[in-house]
Design a protein around this motif. Structure first.
Motif, PDB file in Angstrom:
ATOM      1  N   SER A 284       2.539  56.959 -31.902  1.00 35.33           N
ATOM      2  CA  SER A 284       3.935  57.053 -31.492  1.00 35.33           C
ATOM      3  C   SER A 284       4.594  55.695 -31.317  1.00 35.33           C
ATOM      4  O   SER A 284       5.782  55.533 -31.595  1.00 35.33           O
ATOM      5  CB  SER A 284       4.048  57.847 -30.186  1.00 35.33           C
ATOM      6  OG  SER A 284       3.564  59.158 -30.347  1.00 35.33           O
TER       7      SER A 284
ATOM      8  N   GLY B 142      13.348  63.388 -31.501  1.00 34.50           N
ATOM      9  CA  GLY B 142      12.175  64.247 -31.499  1.00 34.50           C
ATOM     10  C   GLY B 142      11.053  63.686 -30.634  1.00 34.50           C
ATOM     11  O   GLY B 142      10.392  64.429 -29.896  1.00 34.50           O
ATOM     12  N   LEU B 143      10.849  62.385 -30.705  1.00 36.13           N
ATOM     13  CA  LEU B 143       9.821  61.742 -29.877  1.00 36.13           C
ATOM     14  C   LEU B 143      10.177  61.847 -28.398  1.00 36.13           C
ATOM     15  O   LEU B 143       9.315  62.100 -27.547  1.00 36.13           O
ATOM     16  CB  LEU B 143       9.666  60.275 -30.282  1.00 36.13           C
ATOM     17  CG  LEU B 143       9.079  60.016 -31.678  1.00 36.13           C
ATOM     18  CD1 LEU B 143       9.111  58.526 -31.994  1.00 36.13           C
ATOM     19  CD2 LEU B 143       7.655  60.543 -31.776  1.00 36.13           C
TER      20      LEU B 143
ATOM     21  N   HIS C 173      12.072  64.122 -26.973  1.00 36.88           N
ATOM     22  CA  HIS C 173      11.932  65.521 -26.554  1.00 36.88           C
ATOM     23  C   HIS C 173      10.474  65.863 -26.312  1.00 36.88           C
ATOM     24  O   HIS C 173      10.135  66.557 -25.334  1.00 36.88           O
ATOM     25  CB  HIS C 173      12.528  66.434 -27.635  1.00 36.88           C
ATOM     26  CG  HIS C 173      12.470  67.880 -27.266  1.00 36.88           C
ATOM     27  ND1 HIS C 173      12.095  68.869 -28.162  1.00 36.88           N
ATOM     28  CD2 HIS C 173      12.734  68.519 -26.103  1.00 36.88           C
ATOM     29  CE1 HIS C 173      12.146  70.039 -27.556  1.00 36.88           C
ATOM     30  NE2 HIS C 173      12.527  69.868 -26.314  1.00 36.88           N
ATOM     31  N   ARG C 174       9.605  65.379 -27.176  1.00 40.65           N
ATOM     32  CA  ARG C 174       8.175  65.641 -27.019  1.00 40.65           C
ATOM     33  C   ARG C 174       7.647  65.061 -25.713  1.00 40.65           C
ATOM     34  O   ARG C 174       6.739  65.625 -25.079  1.00 40.65           O
ATOM     35  CB  ARG C 174       7.403  65.033 -28.193  1.00 40.65           C
ATOM     36  CG  ARG C 174       5.933  65.434 -28.246  1.00 40.65           C
ATOM     37  CD  ARG C 174       5.174  64.531 -29.162  1.00 40.65           C
ATOM     38  NE  ARG C 174       5.191  63.157 -28.669  1.00 40.65           N
ATOM     39  CZ  ARG C 174       4.666  62.131 -29.329  1.00 40.65           C
ATOM     40  NH1 ARG C 174       4.123  62.314 -30.498  1.00 40.65           N
ATOM     41  NH2 ARG C 174       4.710  60.909 -28.813  1.00 40.65           N
ATOM     42  N   ASP C 175       8.259  63.940 -25.292  1.00 42.15           N
ATOM     43  CA  ASP C 175       7.842  63.299 -24.046  1.00 42.15           C
ATOM     44  C   ASP C 175       8.548  63.880 -22.829  1.00 42.15           C
ATOM     45  O   ASP C 175       8.425  63.347 -21.720  1.00 42.15           O
ATOM     46  CB  ASP C 175       8.109  61.790 -24.118  1.00 42.15           C
ATOM     47  CG  ASP C 175       7.222  61.092 -25.143  1.00 42.15           C
ATOM     48  OD1 ASP C 175       6.178  61.661 -25.504  1.00 42.15           O
ATOM     49  OD2 ASP C 175       7.582  59.987 -25.603  1.00 42.15           O
TER      50      ASP C 175
END
Length: 246
Positions: free
Chosen positions: A72, A100-101, A103-105
């Motif tokens: 990441s 997107g990164l 949101h994933r976090d």
């Protein structure tokens, strides 16, 4: 005598044209020079743009590969670099990747802002509306109906590229807000749209059936919105999308 007058007149006319030519020569040369400079400038700008696009493509692809490997940090660095570039499409795509990164976090607000920035970055509605739709999905997850409605309504216009997905999302937002009747009416109409994708029609029919069976409160948990089917990454961008030179 007439011959002499005619000869004299022709001589004077020739002299006058010569004088005019000499006087205008610097201007003509200047105009020709500007035309040449303009042509060379356009060629140079086009060449620069091609190099910028190639560079952005290389860095963006590196980010995609890093993300696929689970790195990441490297992925984020690549996307941040292309997001600062001059090409609007790569900028928008990179901002969507960063969203997107985030949101994933679990950084929902940051992800929404990045999707909003992506929507503003591109003039191509296939890219801009995709980002706007993604942002709307996240706002729906927060349960803010007024904001969801404000974001989704413009996207439902028949001329917009994701009109049917936006209509579906708006109906689900109504259902989420307790308006089962309004949601049912919208979804029922959507299920009969001739141009709607088959998957959208089938989902609409299933939700209508769920509402009719009285399980509307649990519909959202048993039937997720097609967020995964509106890809952020270029591998799933709309067919025929070309990266414009801007």
């Amino acid at each position: 005598m007439s011959d002499i007058f005619e000869e004299t007149e022709e001589t004077l006319r020739a002299q006058e044209w010569t004088r005019i030519a000499k006087k205008s020569a610097p201007w003509a040369a200047g105009i020709a020079g500007l035309a040449l400079a303009g042509a060379l400038g356009f060629w140079g700008f086009t060449t620069w743009q091609d190099k910028e696009v190639a560079k952005a493509s290389e860095v963006f692809q590196a980010g995609i590969e890093a993300a696929a490997k689970g790195d990441s940090t490297a992925a984020k660095a690549s996307f941040e670099q292309t997001a600062k570039g001059s090409n609007s499409t790569y900028k928008a795509m990179s901002l969507m990747q960063l969203a997107g990164l985030a949101h994933r976090d679990g950084k929902t607000d940051e992800a929404i802002k990045l999707f909003d920035d992506a929507a503003k970055a591109s003039s191509d509605p296939r890219v801009a509306d995709l980002a706007a739709l993604k942002a709307a999905y996240l706002v729906m997850d927060k349960g803010v109906f007024a904001d969801s409605q404000k974001r989704l309504t413009p996207l439902t216009d028949a001329k917009r590229p994701y009109t049917f997905l936006a209509k579906e999302a708006l109906a689900m937002a109504k259902l989420q807000n307790g308006d089962a009747a309004g949601a049912r009416a919208d979804l029922n109409a959507l299920s009969f749209e001739l141009d709607a994708p088959e998957g959208v029609k089938q989902r609409a029919q299933r939700v209508v059936a769920a509402i009719d069976f009285g399980v509307a409160p649990t519909v959202k948990s048993i039937l997720a919105l097609p967020e995964a089917e509106t890809p952020t990454l270029p591998g799933g961008l709309p067919p025929g999308l070309n990266i414009p030179q801007q």
